[in-house]
Write a protein that holds these residues in place. Structure first.
Motif, PDB file in Angstrom:
ATOM      1  N   UNK A  63      17.014  -1.565  33.878  1.00  0.00           N
ATOM      2  CA  UNK A  63      17.506  -1.122  35.185  1.00  0.00           C
ATOM      3  C   UNK A  63      18.593  -0.054  35.085  1.00  0.00           C
ATOM      4  N   UNK A  64      18.727   0.578  33.918  1.00  0.00           N
ATOM      5  CA  UNK A  64      19.748   1.608  33.757  1.00  0.00           C
ATOM      6  C   UNK A  64      19.159   2.989  33.516  1.00  0.00           C
ATOM      7  N   UNK A  65      17.848   3.130  33.689  1.00  0.00           N
ATOM      8  CA  UNK A  65      17.212   4.426  33.464  1.00  0.00           C
ATOM      9  C   UNK A  65      15.969   4.522  34.339  1.00  0.00           C
ATOM     10  N   UNK A  66      15.346   5.682  34.342  1.00  0.00           N
ATOM     11  CA  UNK A  66      14.062   5.860  35.017  1.00  0.00           C
ATOM     12  C   UNK A  66      13.259   6.900  34.248  1.00  0.00           C
ATOM     13  N   UNK A  67      11.963   6.882  34.454  1.00  0.00           N
ATOM     14  CA  UNK A  67      11.083   7.786  33.714  1.00  0.00           C
ATOM     15  C   UNK A  67      11.360   9.248  34.043  1.00  0.00           C
ATOM     16  N   UNK A  68      11.896   9.520  35.234  1.00  0.00           N
ATOM     17  CA  UNK A  68      12.131  10.898  35.670  1.00  0.00           C
ATOM     18  C   UNK A  68      13.592  11.322  35.523  1.00  0.00           C
ATOM     19  N   UNK A  69      14.382  10.516  34.863  1.00  0.00           N
ATOM     20  CA  UNK A  69      15.802  10.842  34.733  1.00  0.00           C
ATOM     21  C   UNK A  69      16.005  12.071  33.849  1.00  0.00           C
ATOM     22  N   UNK A  70      17.113  12.755  34.055  1.00  0.00           N
ATOM     23  CA  UNK A  70      17.475  13.925  33.255  1.00  0.00           C
ATOM     24  C   UNK A  70      18.118  13.436  31.957  1.00  0.00           C
ATOM     25  N   UNK A  71      17.521  13.707  30.790  1.00  0.00           N
ATOM     26  CA  UNK A  71      18.073  13.187  29.532  1.00  0.00           C
ATOM     27  C   UNK A  71      19.427  13.776  29.159  1.00  0.00           C
ATOM     28  N   UNK A  72      19.811  14.889  29.788  1.00  0.00           N
ATOM     29  CA  UNK A  72      21.101  15.512  29.481  1.00  0.00           C
ATOM     30  C   UNK A  72      22.157  15.205  30.544  1.00  0.00           C
ATOM     31  N   UNK A  73      21.701  14.763  31.711  1.00  0.00           N
ATOM     32  CA  UNK A  73      22.630  14.384  32.782  1.00  0.00           C
ATOM     33  C   UNK A  73      22.015  13.230  33.559  1.00  0.00           C
ATOM     34  N   UNK A  74      21.935  12.050  32.933  1.00  0.00           N
ATOM     35  CA  UNK A  74      21.265  10.921  33.583  1.00  0.00           C
ATOM     36  C   UNK A  74      22.026  10.425  34.805  1.00  0.00           C
ATOM     37  N   UNK A  75      21.283  10.218  35.895  1.00  0.00           N
ATOM     38  CA  UNK A  75      21.906   9.764  37.138  1.00  0.00           C
ATOM     39  C   UNK A  75      21.157   8.593  37.760  1.00  0.00           C
ATOM     40  N   UNK A  76      20.134   8.069  37.082  1.00  0.00           N
ATOM     41  CA  UNK A  76      19.328   6.988  37.654  1.00  0.00           C
ATOM     42  C   UNK A  76      20.191   5.779  37.992  1.00  0.00           C
ATOM     43  N   UNK A  77      21.169   5.505  37.140  1.00  0.00           N
ATOM     44  CA  UNK A  77      22.098   4.410  37.394  1.00  0.00           C
ATOM     45  C   UNK A  77      23.498   4.874  36.999  1.00  0.00           C
ATOM     46  N   UNK A  78      24.311   5.270  37.987  1.00  0.00           N
ATOM     47  CA  UNK A  78      25.654   5.781  37.686  1.00  0.00           C
ATOM     48  C   UNK A  78      26.541   4.770  36.963  1.00  0.00           C
ATOM     49  N   UNK A  79      26.157   3.479  37.007  1.00  0.00           N
ATOM     50  CA  UNK A  79      26.946   2.445  36.335  1.00  0.00           C
ATOM     51  C   UNK A  79      26.357   2.059  34.978  1.00  0.00           C
ATOM     52  N   UNK A  80      25.414   2.838  34.490  1.00  0.00           N
ATOM     53  CA  UNK A  80      24.794   2.533  33.198  1.00  0.00           C
ATOM     54  C   UNK A  80      25.846   2.416  32.100  1.00  0.00           C
ATOM     55  N   UNK A  81      25.782   1.330  31.362  1.00  0.00           N
ATOM     56  CA  UNK A  81      26.759   1.097  30.292  1.00  0.00           C
ATOM     57  C   UNK A  81      26.756   2.234  29.274  1.00  0.00           C
ATOM     58  N   UNK A  82      25.588   2.777  28.957  1.00  0.00           N
ATOM     59  CA  UNK A  82      25.505   3.784  27.899  1.00  0.00           C
ATOM     60  C   UNK A  82      26.141   5.112  28.277  1.00  0.00           C
ATOM     61  N   UNK A  83      26.445   5.323  29.562  1.00  0.00           N
ATOM     62  CA  UNK A  83      27.193   6.513  29.948  1.00  0.00           C
ATOM     63  C   UNK A  83      28.590   6.503  29.333  1.00  0.00           C
ATOM     64  N   UNK A  84      29.087   5.311  29.009  1.00  0.00           N
ATOM     65  CA  UNK A  84      30.395   5.194  28.362  1.00  0.00           C
ATOM     66  C   UNK A  84      30.356   5.655  26.909  1.00  0.00           C
ATOM     67  N   UNK A  85      29.180   5.942  26.417  1.00  0.00           N
ATOM     68  CA  UNK A  85      29.009   6.460  25.057  1.00  0.00           C
ATOM     69  C   UNK A  85      28.555   7.915  25.095  1.00  0.00           C
ATOM     70  N   UNK A  86      27.552   8.196  25.921  1.00  0.00           N
ATOM     71  CA  UNK A  86      26.985   9.552  25.945  1.00  0.00           C
ATOM     72  C   UNK A  86      27.982  10.586  26.480  1.00  0.00           C
ATOM     73  N   UNK A  87      28.665  10.269  27.554  1.00  0.00           N
ATOM     74  CA  UNK A  87      29.576  11.255  28.148  1.00  0.00           C
ATOM     75  C   UNK A  87      30.745  11.637  27.237  1.00  0.00           C
ATOM     76  N   UNK A  88      31.438  10.672  26.612  1.00  0.00           N
ATOM     77  CA  UNK A  88      32.514  11.073  25.696  1.00  0.00           C
ATOM     78  C   UNK A  88      32.021  11.950  24.540  1.00  0.00           C
ATOM     79  N   UNK A  89      30.811  11.709  24.069  1.00  0.00           N
ATOM     80  CA  UNK A  89      30.284  12.534  22.980  1.00  0.00           C
ATOM     81  C   UNK A  89      29.923  13.929  23.483  1.00  0.00           C
ATOM     82  N   UNK A  90      29.387  14.021  24.694  1.00  0.00           N
ATOM     83  CA  UNK A  90      29.089  15.334  25.257  1.00  0.00           C
ATOM     84  C   UNK A  90      30.366  16.135  25.479  1.00  0.00           C
TER      85      UNK A  90
END
Length: 304
Positions: A63-90
Motif C-alpha cells: 500500500x505504499x506504491x502503485x504501478x504508475x508511480x514516478x520512480x524518481x518522485x514517488x507520490x502514490x503514498x506520501x507517508x511511505x516509509x521508504x521516502x525517509x530513505x530515498x529523499x535524503x539520498x536524493x
C-alpha cells in the motif's frame, strides 16, 4: 684469404637475416604473435558518461506504491516509509552520480478484508519483474554501475528475493556489482542468514513461520503463498546483506511454534503497531532509527 673470410661472414649474416624474416612472415600469415600483445579497445569495459556510479533501488511496502508511480518522485503514498530513505539520498547526491530509483508496483495484499486487491503473490512477482527489468536495462548500458538494494515489508521480500538470485548466480547482474542490500521487516527473514542489525529478535519471517500452515491461512489471505526460507540464502551476498527487524513485529519476528493459523494470518494482514512505526521506533537499533541507519549505511557504500 682475408677476402674469403669476409665473404663467408657476410653470407652468414644474410642467411640469419633471411631466416628471421621467413619466420616473421610465417607467423604473420598464420596469425601468430609478432610482438607484445596489444590491448584491444573492444575488450575494455567502458560505459557512457551519463551513467551513474551507483544506483540505489528502493522497494516500498504494501500500500505504499502503485504501478504508475514516478520512480524518481514517488507520490502514490506520501507517508511511505521508504521516502525517509530515498529523499535524503536524493538530497545528498547529484542524480547523474547516484541514481535513486523507487520501485513502482501495485503493492497490494488481497485478504479477507480487501477482496478486490491484487493477491500478494501477483503483487510480489510484479515488483520483482519490474525491479529486475530496471537493473537489466541499466546493466546493459552501464556495465560499471554498482547497485544498492533496500526495501520494507513486501518491498523487503522483493529486494531479498532478487538478492537471493544474484547471490546464488541466477540474477540479472553479477554479484560483484552489488555494494549492499538492506532489508527492513523482511517476511522471509531467517536467523543467521545475512547480517542482523539492531536489538536481538527470536522469531522468523511470517512466510517461514506460516509455511506449514499455508493451506489453513488461505481463507484469510487468498493468493498469498507462504514460501518458507530462501533456498541458498543470499549466497555470495551474505556478508553484504543486512536484516533489520523490530522485536515483536509479526511480519519478520513471528513465533516459530505453530499456533492459531488464522490468528497469525490476521496479524500479518493487519501489520500495524510495531510494524508501522519503524521511522520513529527507538528500540529497533540503539541510538538511531531503521531508516536513519540505512541512509548512513548507504552513504558509506556510495562514498567508498
Amino acid at each position: 684469404m682475408k677476402k674469403v673470410l669476409t665473404v663467408l661472414a657476410a653470407l652468414v649474416v644474410i642467411v640469419v637475416v633471411a631466416a628471421g624474416a621467413q619466420q616473421w612472415l610465417s607467423q604473420t600469415n598464420k596469425g601468430g604473435p609478432v610482438g607484445p600483445p596489444e590491448t584491444s579497445e573492444a575488450t575494455m569495459v567502458t560505459q557512457p558518461d551519463h551513467c551513474p556510479r551507483v544506483e540505489v533501488l528502493v522497494a516500498p511496502g504494501t500500500w505504499e506504491s502503485s504501478k504508475t508511480d514516478d520512480p524518481f518522485n514517488p507520490t502514490a503514498n506520501p507517508k511511505s516509509f521508504m521516502l525517509n530513505i530515498s529523499r535524503p539520498l536524493q538530497e545528498a547526491y547529484p542524480a547523474h552520480e547516484v541514481k535513486v530509483w523507487t520501485l513502482p508496483y501495485t503493492a497490494q495484499f488481497k485478504n479477507i478484508n480487501s477482496q478486490n486487491e491484487m493477491p500478494y503473490d501477483e503483487s510480489r512477482e510484479e515488483g520483482i519483474a519490474t525491479m529486475e527489468t530496471e537493473m537489466r536495462d541499466v546493466f546493459r548500458e552501464c556495465p560499471l554501475t554498482d547497485y544498492i538494494l533496500t526495501g520494507f515489508s513486501q518491498g523487503a521480500v522483493i529486494a531479498g528475493d532478487i538478492a537471493n538470485k544474484i547471490g546464488t548466480g541466477t540474477g540479472v547482474v553479477p554479484a560483484e556489482r552489488i555494494r549492499g542490500v538492506a532489508l527492513i521487516a523482511d517476511g522471509r527473514r531467517e536467523p543467521n542468514v545475512g547480517q542482523h542489525v539492531g536489538n536481538p529478535v527470536g522469531g522468523v519471517g511470517a512466510e517461514i513461520a506460516l509455511q506449514p500452515l499455508n493451506l489453513l491461512v488461505q481463507p484469510v489471505v487468498p493468493g498469498a503463498t507462504m514460501r518458507g526460507p530462501r533456498q541458498g540464502g543470499f549466497g555470495a551476498l551474505n556478508d553484504r546483506t543486512f536484516e533489520i527487524c523490530a522485536p515483536n513485529d509479526a511480519i519478520c519476528d513471528a513465533p516459530r511454534e505453530i499456533g492459531n493459523a488464522l490468528g497469525r494470518a490476521t496479524e500479518m494482514v493487519q501489520a500495524n503497531g510495531v510494524h508501522s512505526v519503524y521511522a520513529t521506533n527507538p528500540y529497533v537499533i540503539p541510538d538511531t532509527t531503521a531508516n536513519q541507519w540505512v541512509v548512513e549505511w548507504a552513504k558509506g557504500l556510495i562514498n567508498r
